[in-house]
Design an enzyme around this catalytic site. Sequence first.
Site, PDB file in Angstrom:
ATOM      1  N   CYS A 264     -20.990  13.422 -10.177  1.00  0.00           N
ATOM      2  CA  CYS A 264     -20.253  12.831 -11.285  1.00  0.00           C
ATOM      3  C   CYS A 264     -20.310  13.809 -12.435  1.00  0.00           C
ATOM      4  O   CYS A 264     -21.216  14.636 -12.503  1.00  0.00           O
ATOM      5  CB  CYS A 264     -20.905  11.515 -11.654  1.00  0.00           C
TER       6      CYS A 264
ATOM      7  N   ASP B  98     -25.470   6.339 -22.849  1.00  0.00           N
ATOM      8  CA  ASP B  98     -24.030   6.064 -22.909  1.00  0.00           C
ATOM      9  C   ASP B  98     -23.501   6.048 -24.345  1.00  0.00           C
ATOM     10  O   ASP B  98     -22.297   5.892 -24.553  1.00  0.00           O
ATOM     11  CB  ASP B  98     -23.708   4.725 -22.224  1.00  0.00           C
TER      12      ASP B  98
ATOM     13  N   ARG C  19     -11.335   3.360 -17.588  1.00  0.00           N
ATOM     14  CA  ARG C  19     -12.276   2.783 -16.607  1.00  0.00           C
ATOM     15  C   ARG C  19     -13.222   1.782 -17.262  1.00  0.00           C
ATOM     16  O   ARG C  19     -13.704   0.870 -16.611  1.00  0.00           O
ATOM     17  CB  ARG C  19     -13.134   3.899 -15.996  1.00  0.00           C
TER      18      ARG C  19
ATOM     19  N   ARG D  15     -26.368  12.785  -9.506  1.00  0.00           N
ATOM     20  CA  ARG D  15     -26.864  11.410  -9.568  1.00  0.00           C
ATOM     21  C   ARG D  15     -27.354  10.960  -8.195  1.00  0.00           C
ATOM     22  O   ARG D  15     -26.646  10.290  -7.459  1.00  0.00           O
ATOM     23  CB  ARG D  15     -25.761  10.485 -10.114  1.00  0.00           C
TER      24      ARG D  15
ATOM     25  N   LYS E 162     -19.111  -3.998 -18.684  1.00  0.00           N
ATOM     26  CA  LYS E 162     -18.708  -3.412 -17.398  1.00  0.00           C
ATOM     27  C   LYS E 162     -19.919  -3.207 -16.490  1.00  0.00           C
ATOM     28  O   LYS E 162     -19.873  -3.515 -15.305  1.00  0.00           O
ATOM     29  CB  LYS E 162     -18.014  -2.071 -17.658  1.00  0.00           C
ATOM     30  N   ASN E 163     -21.003  -2.683 -17.068  1.00  0.00           N
ATOM     31  CA  ASN E 163     -22.142  -2.327 -16.221  1.00  0.00           C
ATOM     32  C   ASN E 163     -22.933  -3.537 -15.730  1.00  0.00           C
ATOM     33  O   ASN E 163     -23.787  -3.403 -14.857  1.00  0.00           O
ATOM     34  CB  ASN E 163     -23.069  -1.336 -16.952  1.00  0.00           C
TER      35      ASN E 163
HETATM   36  C1  UD1 Z   1     -26.226   3.297 -15.119  1.00  0.00           C
HETATM   37  C2  UD1 Z   1     -24.936   3.111 -15.873  1.00  0.00           C
HETATM   38  C3  UD1 Z   1     -24.622   4.349 -16.684  1.00  0.00           C
HETATM   39  C4  UD1 Z   1     -25.783   4.690 -17.594  1.00  0.00           C
HETATM   40  C5  UD1 Z   1     -27.082   4.774 -16.793  1.00  0.00           C
HETATM   41  C6  UD1 Z   1     -28.308   4.965 -17.674  1.00  0.00           C
HETATM   42  C7  UD1 Z   1     -23.659   1.669 -14.417  1.00  0.00           C
HETATM   43  C8  UD1 Z   1     -22.489   1.505 -13.516  1.00  0.00           C
HETATM   44  N1  UD1 Z   1     -23.862   2.894 -14.899  1.00  0.00           N
HETATM   45  O1  UD1 Z   1     -26.048   4.385 -14.215  1.00  0.00           O
HETATM   46  O2  UD1 Z   1     -23.457   4.074 -17.462  1.00  0.00           O
HETATM   47  O3  UD1 Z   1     -25.536   5.944 -18.194  1.00  0.00           O
HETATM   48  O4  UD1 Z   1     -27.279   3.573 -16.034  1.00  0.00           O
HETATM   49  O5  UD1 Z   1     -28.403   3.936 -18.593  1.00  0.00           O
HETATM   50  O6  UD1 Z   1     -24.372   0.735 -14.717  1.00  0.00           O
HETATM   51  N2  UD1 Z   1     -31.916   8.775 -10.566  1.00  0.00           N
HETATM   52  C9  UD1 Z   1     -32.556   9.394  -9.509  1.00  0.00           C
HETATM   53  N3  UD1 Z   1     -32.604   8.748  -8.303  1.00  0.00           N
HETATM   54  C10 UD1 Z   1     -32.041   7.526  -8.115  1.00  0.00           C
HETATM   55  C11 UD1 Z   1     -31.391   6.894  -9.195  1.00  0.00           C
HETATM   56  C12 UD1 Z   1     -31.347   7.557 -10.419  1.00  0.00           C
HETATM   57  O7  UD1 Z   1     -33.083  10.509  -9.644  1.00  0.00           O
HETATM   58  O8  UD1 Z   1     -32.122   6.996  -6.989  1.00  0.00           O
HETATM   59  C13 UD1 Z   1     -31.889   9.436 -11.901  1.00  0.00           C
HETATM   60  C14 UD1 Z   1     -30.498   9.755 -12.407  1.00  0.00           C
HETATM   61  O9  UD1 Z   1     -30.051  11.003 -11.929  1.00  0.00           O
HETATM   62  C15 UD1 Z   1     -30.707   9.754 -13.908  1.00  0.00           C
HETATM   63  C16 UD1 Z   1     -31.755   8.656 -14.104  1.00  0.00           C
HETATM   64  O10 UD1 Z   1     -32.380   8.494 -12.849  1.00  0.00           O
HETATM   65  O11 UD1 Z   1     -31.244  10.974 -14.333  1.00  0.00           O
HETATM   66  C17 UD1 Z   1     -31.205   7.323 -14.556  1.00  0.00           C
HETATM   67  O12 UD1 Z   1     -30.141   6.932 -13.723  1.00  0.00           O
HETATM   68  P1  UD1 Z   1     -29.758   5.394 -13.469  1.00  0.00           P
HETATM   69  O13 UD1 Z   1     -30.466   4.547 -14.464  1.00  0.00           O
HETATM   70  O14 UD1 Z   1     -29.929   5.098 -12.020  1.00  0.00           O
HETATM   71  O15 UD1 Z   1     -28.220   5.398 -13.805  1.00  0.00           O
HETATM   72  P2  UD1 Z   1     -27.076   4.637 -13.041  1.00  0.00           P
HETATM   73  O16 UD1 Z   1     -27.568   3.318 -12.546  1.00  0.00           O
HETATM   74  O17 UD1 Z   1     -26.417   5.565 -12.070  1.00  0.00           O
END
Ligand code: UD1
Length: 430
Positions: free
Chosen positions: A117, A305, A397, A122, A22-23
């Site tokens: 979320c 995850d 989902r 996030r 999915k991701n």
């Molecule tokens: C993706 C996955 C999610 C998984 C996560 C970590 C998808 C759709 N979702 O989420 O299932 O749990 O990777 O492997 O692919 N952060 C910031 N600023 C930003 C972006 C992120 O502070 O601009 C922080 C987040 O709050 C979190 C960390 O960075 O603490 C990692 O988040 P991120 O890797 O971006 O997760 P997602 O891409 O949202």
Amino acid sequence: MEQYVIKGGSPLVGEVEIAGAKNAALPIISAAIMTDETVTLENLPDVNDVNVLLESIAGIGAHVERVDRHTVKINGSTIRDCSVEYEYIKKIRASYYLLGALLGKYNNASVPLPGGCNIGSRPIDQHLKGFRAIGVEIEINHGTIEAKCRMMRGAHIFMDIVSVGATINIMMAASRASGRTIIENAAKEPHVVDVANFLNSMGANIKGAGTDVIRITGVPVFHGCTYPIVPDMIEAGTFMMAAAATKGDVVVKNVIPKHLEAISAKLTEIGCEIEESDDSVRVVATKRLNRTQVKTQPYPGFPTDMQPQMSVVLALSQGTSIVTEGIFENRFKYVDELTRMGANIKVEGTTAIIDGVKTYNGARVSSPDLRAGAALVIAGLQAEGFTVIDDIGYILRGYEDFDGKLRSLGAEIRKVRSEKEIERFEFSAG
Ligand code: UD1
């Protein structure tokens, strides 16, 4: 409202086929609109998030044709609009990948800010920082990100934190910028690599995906291609944990064992037997498992995850285990539900201290988010008696035919819609 009802106690035995990730599918569907030629995506998981994103790109004018359950043809030549509706973004945060895709193709995108979320706050500051670095002007008006530029120019970007979403979003936009972009401290997850491979199949020039430095040389135009999505390591890991929790013997097929190493290593450490072949992993658990400690980290560390599913296994293991959540601050919401099933877990900040019990007891519980919901299903499969899980919309989902696949391994689980159906299941399962 749909629910799962489960009669626990049977070990899972047999073979299960894993779907596409999915991701990876979500950013790849978004990126598929970056060419005016047709893109055929194969091995797409048939899960709600993917289906909502397909609706969302159709909503801005892309042509979407489902060839079969796992194959879709996308043509972005008919896109009329660079504004994504809030209706979609509120259902799936990952619609924010359309920011990078639309910017890359049209230098213009308008996407509502994704909300919070259940697993923690996030922010998307790193996405925006990367876009700004390559020359995009960003304004946030009435909750919508308005991003535009005359021309994107390659830049050297150092990410403050390792973010899957930001790495992918910036990579998509920068693949069409003029000149060279370097993303340092990039995420290394298999789905980041899969998106880079897909963009390269459309004509992009991206090197280094899978390491922490990604080098992108922008190209002016992309072409169509046919691309199969990488197998879902989290779905695979979930079935591996279900095998471990129920003292089962399961062959998880259509996987890339390398992607599962952190999960396989922890299961081996606590006493499971793991057999790897080219594209499958077999998990056998014959005795009560042992304690360990786990900390979630960016890939190749233990995936966040998989944290709830791992905790469900450790809450049945002998001794005291420590689980530390290193990515999202609010990922222990399922603990209260698991406690109602007999688990002995204390959460202090981002750490869970788990004293193993011998068995769970069936109870009525609610799924707080996607992966935690899957973890509660695993607990229900092990539990004595019946478990009813509410709010399974979260699980749907991200897991294709979860209950069907579990039934094929001998689980007694049904998706139901009413108390009557629950009673009927309980009566027939005895
Ligand atoms: C993706 C996955 C999610 C998984 C996560 C970590 C998808 C759709 N979702 O989420 O299932 O749990 O990777 O492997 O692919 N952060 C910031 N600023 C930003 C972006 C992120 O502070 O601009 C922080 C987040 O709050 C979190 C960390 O960075 O603490 C990692 O988040 P991120 O890797 O971006 O997760 P997602 O891409 O949202």
